[in-house]
Write an enzyme that holds these catalytic residues in place. Structure first.
Site, PDB file in Angstrom:
ATOM      1  CE  LYS A  30      39.705  47.731  48.999  1.00 36.67           C
ATOM      2  NZ  LYS A  30      40.176  49.104  49.134  1.00 36.67           N
ATOM      3  CB  SER A  65      47.205  44.851  50.493  1.00 39.55           C
ATOM      4  OG  SER A  65      48.441  45.226  49.914  1.00 39.55           O
ATOM      5  CG  ASN A  96      42.841  45.917  47.612  1.00 37.18           C
ATOM      6  OD1 ASN A  96      43.541  46.712  46.992  1.00 37.18           O
ATOM      7  ND2 ASN A  96      42.879  45.814  48.924  1.00 37.18           N
ATOM      8  CG  ASN A 153      49.492  50.554  45.200  1.00 33.86           C
ATOM      9  OD1 ASN A 153      49.990  50.143  46.246  1.00 33.86           O
ATOM     10  ND2 ASN A 153      48.222  50.307  44.862  1.00 33.86           N
ATOM     11  CG  ASN A 182      51.348  45.940  46.848  1.00 36.63           C
ATOM     12  OD1 ASN A 182      51.777  45.319  45.885  1.00 36.63           O
ATOM     13  ND2 ASN A 182      50.465  46.918  46.740  1.00 36.63           N
ATOM     14  CB  THR A 183      51.245  42.718  53.034  1.00 36.07           C
ATOM     15  OG1 THR A 183      51.320  44.134  53.201  1.00 36.07           O
ATOM     16  CG2 THR A 183      51.715  42.023  54.303  1.00 36.07           C
ATOM     17  CG  PHE A 196      49.447  47.491  54.475  1.00 33.95           C
ATOM     18  CD1 PHE A 196      48.526  47.903  53.523  1.00 33.95           C
ATOM     19  CD2 PHE A 196      49.190  46.306  55.161  1.00 33.95           C
ATOM     20  CE1 PHE A 196      47.378  47.159  53.254  1.00 33.95           C
ATOM     21  CE2 PHE A 196      48.053  45.553  54.903  1.00 33.95           C
ATOM     22  CZ  PHE A 196      47.151  45.981  53.951  1.00 33.95           C
TER      23      PHE A 196
HETATM   24  C1  FMN Z   1      48.068  54.214  45.420  1.00 35.73           C
HETATM   25  C2  FMN Z   1      47.020  53.296  45.964  1.00 35.73           C
HETATM   26  C3  FMN Z   1      47.062  52.938  47.322  1.00 35.73           C
HETATM   27  C4  FMN Z   1      46.084  52.086  47.844  1.00 35.73           C
HETATM   28  N1  FMN Z   1      46.126  51.776  49.177  1.00 35.73           N
HETATM   29  C5  FMN Z   1      45.135  51.001  49.722  1.00 35.73           C
HETATM   30  C6  FMN Z   1      45.125  50.723  51.104  1.00 35.73           C
HETATM   31  O1  FMN Z   1      45.959  51.177  51.881  1.00 35.73           O
HETATM   32  N2  FMN Z   1      44.123  49.929  51.568  1.00 35.73           N
HETATM   33  C7  FMN Z   1      43.141  49.420  50.778  1.00 35.73           C
HETATM   34  O2  FMN Z   1      42.237  48.723  51.261  1.00 35.73           O
HETATM   35  N3  FMN Z   1      43.123  49.687  49.448  1.00 35.73           N
HETATM   36  C8  FMN Z   1      44.090  50.462  48.922  1.00 35.73           C
HETATM   37  N4  FMN Z   1      44.060  50.746  47.573  1.00 35.73           N
HETATM   38  C9  FMN Z   1      43.007  50.142  46.732  1.00 35.73           C
HETATM   39  C10 FMN Z   1      41.805  51.072  46.544  1.00 35.73           C
HETATM   40  O3  FMN Z   1      41.169  51.338  47.764  1.00 35.73           O
HETATM   41  C11 FMN Z   1      40.780  50.448  45.571  1.00 35.73           C
HETATM   42  O4  FMN Z   1      40.234  49.280  46.152  1.00 35.73           O
HETATM   43  C12 FMN Z   1      41.380  50.084  44.218  1.00 35.73           C
HETATM   44  O5  FMN Z   1      42.344  51.021  43.828  1.00 35.73           O
HETATM   45  C13 FMN Z   1      40.317  49.989  43.112  1.00 35.73           C
HETATM   46  O6  FMN Z   1      39.625  51.206  42.950  1.00 35.73           O
HETATM   47  P1  FMN Z   1      40.045  52.316  41.846  1.00 35.73           P
HETATM   48  O7  FMN Z   1      40.223  51.583  40.545  1.00 35.73           O
HETATM   49  O8  FMN Z   1      38.922  53.292  41.838  1.00 35.73           O
HETATM   50  O9  FMN Z   1      41.314  52.909  42.348  1.00 35.73           O
HETATM   51  C14 FMN Z   1      45.040  51.588  47.018  1.00 35.73           C
HETATM   52  C15 FMN Z   1      45.004  51.971  45.670  1.00 35.73           C
HETATM   53  C16 FMN Z   1      45.959  52.819  45.151  1.00 35.73           C
HETATM   54  C17 FMN Z   1      45.873  53.216  43.701  1.00 35.73           C
END
Ligand code: FMN
Length: 340
Positions: A200, A165, A229, A106, A167-168, A110
């Site tokens: 985080k 993140s 993350n 992704n 992405n910022t 934000f």
């Molecule tokens: C579509 C998507 C959006 C995410 N948005 C955020 C976010 O807004 N803030 C954040 O701290 N992490 C965000 N994450 C990261 C997740 O919270 C997590 O740390 C990361 O995906 C690893 O866990 P997973 O493999 O179980 O998904 C996002 C992940 C995905 C897939």
């Protein structure tokens, strides 16, 4: 039920599917949390959860369905990331399903409705955490975090500062020299509230960066670290055509790197701060391994997209079996017990 819905959802673009899922969940009455083995009760940082398996930030960015997610058996739910001002995020498409890899990339950036819009949807709940971030165009990102903390401190069981993140642009830079200032500003912004603050971090850190983050965390009033993350790395094993999309990779290919970086933090922190493990957790075995590598609790997101909302309860049940098999009387007893 999810087995029937999945092929339909997977025919849609991932962001459309996510939007529909949130709307459908909103329409569901909140269910009571399923009864879980009392052995799974998890306490750290002054918090107490019925299970150490939580929902990671990003699924419920705008705090619309956190009650329903608690009802699916998550021990705790983190909403956000919320930024001070509403934000569109990056141009679409910006979420990619890597189905062959059980992964997602992704580059949302934000997208969220902003802190003020989310406030009416929050309510005091001991299992609800709020993840805050900075606006992309902010002139003072540390001030954005402070504002986020000040705004949500009365409503959150814990607050997560998301500086990881990918992405910022430049956000991950806050993991460097500015970190002590950020942590001090965030702690101060809580005012009279003593809401625990978590940080985080990214999985893409070298040993020196891990050491500096640990030093800053231990010197500050931080209550814990969330590791991690999404990753900017692209393992050579990825098979999906979307593997080279820009953004953060999550899901199965992140499991081993996220465990390795958790282990690195755990060795340095030596039990002085609780750690929460995230990244590629999709089974009770994964959750158990993360706990034994040093996590007091775990979070997941991507695996639920593939496995459905029954996953947190399945993992919790499997985890209690594994803990009992190995003679542990609590989750806390198993934390950090893996042998090198
Ligand atoms: C579509 C998507 C959006 C995410 N948005 C955020 C976010 O807004 N803030 C954040 O701290 N992490 C965000 N994450 C990261 C997740 O919270 C997590 O740390 C990361 O995906 C690893 O866990 P997973 O493999 O179980 O998904 C996002 C992940 C995905 C897939």
């Amino acid at each position: 039920m999810f087995k029937l819905l999945r092929p339909l959802l997977f025919r849609l673009d991932p962001e459309t599917a996510h939007g529909l899922t949130i709307r459908a969940l909103e329409a569901l009455p909140a269910r009571k949390h399923p009864a879980l083995d009392p052995l799974l009760e998890t306490r750290f940082a002054g918090l107490a959860f019925p299970s150490p398996v939580g929902l990671a930030a990003g699924f419920d960015k705008n705090a619309e369905v956190w009650r329903q997610m608690l009802g699916f058996g998550f021990g705790f739910v983190e909403v956000g990331t919320l930024t001070p001002l509403p934000q569109q995020g990056n141009p679409k498409p910006r979420i990619f399903r890597l189905a062959e890899d059980a992964a997602v990339i992704n580059r949302l950036g934000f997208n969220n409705g902003g802190l003020q819009a989310a406030l009416p949807r929050l309510a005091p709940n001991k299992r609800l955490g709020i993840n805050v971030g900075a606006n992309k165009d902010s002139a003072d990102r540390i001030a954005d975090y402070a504002l986020g903390v000040r705004t949500v401190a009365p409503h959150a069981a814990w607050i997560t500062l998301n500086i990881s993140s990918p992405n910022t642009p430049g956000l991950r830079g806050l993991q460097g020299d500015a970190l002590p200032e950020l942590l001090a500003a965030a702690a101060e912004a809580r005012g009279a509230h003593d809401t625990p603050l978590f940080l985080k971090v990214a999985p893409d850190l070298d040993d020196t960066q891990v050491g500096a983050i640990c030093d800053a965390a231990l010197a500050s009033k931080l209550a814990g670290l969330i590791i991690s993350n999404t990753t900017l790395a692209r393992p050579a094993t990825l098979r999906s055509v979307h593997a080279s999309e820009t953004g953060g990779l999550s899901g199965a290919p992140l499991r081993d790197p996220a465990t390795a970086i958790l282990r690195q933090f755990s060795r340095r922190i030596e039990g002085r701060l609780p750690l929460i493990g995230a990244g590629g957790i999709s089974s009770a075995e994964d959750a158990y391994a993360r706990i034994r590598a040093g996590a007091s609790a775990v979070q997941l997101y991507t695996a639920m997209l593939y496995e459905g909302p029954g996953l947190p309860t399945r993992i919790a049940k499997g985890l209690s079996t594994l803990l009992r098999r190995d003679g542990f009387r609590s989750v806390a007893e198993a934390v950090g017990t893996e042998s090198d």
